[in-house]
Design an enzyme around this catalytic site. Sequence first.
Site, PDB file in Angstrom:
ATOM      1  N   CYS A   1       0.800  -1.221   0.000  1.00 55.00           N
ATOM      2  CA  CYS A   1       0.000   0.000   0.000  1.00 55.00           C
ATOM      3  C   CYS A   1       0.836   1.274   0.000  1.00 55.00           C
ATOM      4  O   CYS A   1       0.294   2.363  -0.223  1.00 55.00           O
ATOM      5  CB  CYS A   1      -0.932   0.008   1.207  1.00 55.00           C
ATOM      6  SG  CYS A   1      -2.123  -1.356   1.214  1.00 55.00           S
TER       7      CYS A   1
ATOM      8  N   HIS B   1      12.841   1.074   5.204  1.00 56.68           N
ATOM      9  CA  HIS B   1      12.519  -0.339   4.958  1.00 56.68           C
ATOM     10  C   HIS B   1      12.939  -1.172   6.159  1.00 56.68           C
ATOM     11  O   HIS B   1      14.065  -1.075   6.625  1.00 56.68           O
ATOM     12  CB  HIS B   1      13.265  -0.810   3.707  1.00 56.68           C
ATOM     13  CG  HIS B   1      12.594  -1.923   2.978  1.00 56.68           C
ATOM     14  ND1 HIS B   1      12.263  -3.117   3.580  1.00 56.68           N
ATOM     15  CD2 HIS B   1      12.170  -2.029   1.693  1.00 56.68           C
ATOM     16  CE1 HIS B   1      11.690  -3.915   2.697  1.00 56.68           C
ATOM     17  NE2 HIS B   1      11.615  -3.275   1.539  1.00 56.68           N
TER      18      HIS B   1
ATOM     19  N   HIS C   1      -2.345   6.845   5.263  1.00 57.00           N
ATOM     20  CA  HIS C   1      -2.968   5.740   4.525  1.00 57.00           C
ATOM     21  C   HIS C   1      -4.122   5.123   5.301  1.00 57.00           C
ATOM     22  O   HIS C   1      -3.966   4.689   6.448  1.00 57.00           O
ATOM     23  CB  HIS C   1      -1.923   4.673   4.217  1.00 57.00           C
ATOM     24  CG  HIS C   1      -2.501   3.384   3.724  1.00 57.00           C
ATOM     25  ND1 HIS C   1      -3.379   3.311   2.665  1.00 57.00           N
ATOM     26  CD2 HIS C   1      -2.338   2.116   4.174  1.00 57.00           C
ATOM     27  CE1 HIS C   1      -3.726   2.049   2.480  1.00 57.00           C
ATOM     28  NE2 HIS C   1      -3.106   1.306   3.370  1.00 57.00           N
TER      29      HIS C   1
ATOM     30  N   ASN D   1     -10.407   0.874   2.038  1.00 63.84           N
ATOM     31  CA  ASN D   1      -8.964   0.828   1.808  1.00 63.84           C
ATOM     32  C   ASN D   1      -8.732   0.633   0.314  1.00 63.84           C
ATOM     33  O   ASN D   1      -8.878  -0.468  -0.212  1.00 63.84           O
ATOM     34  CB  ASN D   1      -8.341  -0.306   2.613  1.00 63.84           C
ATOM     35  CG  ASN D   1      -6.829  -0.381   2.452  1.00 63.84           C
ATOM     36  OD1 ASN D   1      -6.252   0.242   1.580  1.00 63.84           O
ATOM     37  ND2 ASN D   1      -6.186  -1.163   3.305  1.00 63.84           N
TER      38      ASN D   1
ATOM     39  N   HIS E   1      -1.524  19.808   7.031  1.00 67.36           N
ATOM     40  CA  HIS E   1      -2.436  18.740   6.613  1.00 67.36           C
ATOM     41  C   HIS E   1      -1.725  17.385   6.674  1.00 67.36           C
ATOM     42  O   HIS E   1      -0.539  17.283   6.328  1.00 67.36           O
ATOM     43  CB  HIS E   1      -2.949  18.996   5.193  1.00 67.36           C
ATOM     44  CG  HIS E   1      -3.512  20.369   4.998  1.00 67.36           C
ATOM     45  ND1 HIS E   1      -4.680  20.785   5.609  1.00 67.36           N
ATOM     46  CD2 HIS E   1      -3.056  21.432   4.284  1.00 67.36           C
ATOM     47  CE1 HIS E   1      -4.920  22.044   5.261  1.00 67.36           C
ATOM     48  NE2 HIS E   1      -3.953  22.450   4.481  1.00 67.36           N
TER      49      HIS E   1
END
Length: 521
Positions: free
Chosen positions: A239, A319, A408, A441, A404
């Site tokens: 995502c 990562h 996700h 989603n 702002h």
Amino acid sequence: MSGAAQQQAEPAGAAGSPTVIRNARHRPSTLKLCYHLAVSNSLYLLLAPFAAALAHRLSRHPLPNLAAAARSALTANPPLAVALLGLAAVLATVYLARRPRAVYLLDFACYKPGPEHVVTRETFMRQSAAAGVFTDENLAFQRKILERSGLGQGTYFPRAVLNSPPNPCMAEARAEAEAVMFGAIDQVLAKTGVRARDIGVVVVNCSLFNPTPSLSAMIVNHYKLRGNVASYNLGGMGCSAGLISIDLAKQLLQVHRNTYALVVSMENITLNWYWGNNRSMLMSNCLFRMGGAAVLLTNRGGAARRRAKYQLVHTVRTHQGADDRAYRCVFQEEDASGRVGVALSKDLMAVAGEALKTNITTLGPLVLPMSEQILFLASLVGRRVFGLRSLRPYLPDFKLAFEHFCIHAGGRAVLDTIEGSLGLSAWHMEPSRMTLYRWGNTSSSSLWYELAYTEAQGRVRRGHRAWQIAFGSGFKCNSAVWRALRDVDPAEEVGNPWVEEIHRFPVEVPKVESVVAAPAS
């Protein structure tokens, strides 16, 4: 109210409809605001006395005398003057050559499916029951997840999943991909007036559906893009791949001069609906929905910059894949019956929290004002140098760095975790929560539905900064920071999927919303 944002309820538009609320924006305390302003302007405060003294001293000498003194200093040693001018020219040339090219976002568009794709919670349960593959216990499990998911009654599914019986196949998956991609691209090209043949870079990301020819090739073929277009297709990156696509496009725009980059972010539901009884894999069925977005970037200046909405300021990618627990927390595999699905680990929220911490540790020094960095450093020194373990770690106030937040919309639990971790208010979380409620989603494209919501509410003003942050399998946490180049007037927005219904938002989303059982036929 202190800490939490006020919520003012308004009468519902119709019986049974969600209650419309108005979230008041959280403001820092007066003391903290004064401290922030003092530290942010400390350089000017320190230099002001010296500047005043210098101005007073210079004012005692007539301007012609100062000009004559400057001329005599230059003519007294011509080689030195030429050397200084040459050095200044060299330094300016090196700076301009090494400075990264500015990347601008001309506009973006989010795909809005037609009414034939609407799926209510009741429709979802009816289709699941009619499939005949789920046990009664797992149907009850899906119902429980839906009731607590934060999803509303207007999300969308592709045709293949809504058919009775469902008919997932390659042809239907291609049809879904074409509808989402071409629908969003058509809108963004119409909004910007850019011709398809002027696009020099195409980056498409879709985690689970990667046909041959690729999705990027489908775009090149449909829009008859030029033969030297640089096209890329990102798969299996989860995502957060939308921000990876933005980062890749940014890097390519440093190389390809005077061009446009088209970024398309989406996910495909048709072939990735799970037809088994592994509960960790059933979660995806309950949360993921149909959607996608197209974003048009450019490195052109002049008229293109003046028309652009935002400038890309930072991208930060971190990562956690070296850690086995993080690597396997979102994992596509076969269940005990041989059916393929995406399993979500119980460690997912803990891993997401660690990934967020790593990402904001990298991003913080780039965006936080000096006032927050001083407090964070003081807390760190107190704990690690002076051994003050009772001193709580200082959480930087990112609300002083951004106006702002686009987080996700992976699920209610994800948003709750981020809200607590960053100390955000209901006003800041509103775009993410309303996107989850309205669209579900939609994977990597959810960040753009959230930014579109912010624009539709008329909140974006010139100079405002927006932070997009997303999580993805692997496990990754990625960020992008944008600065608004102009006010965004919702009355002038064409193609924003929220505009026609923004008067209904934000709404109050209960912790539990019952799924009404379908009447017996």
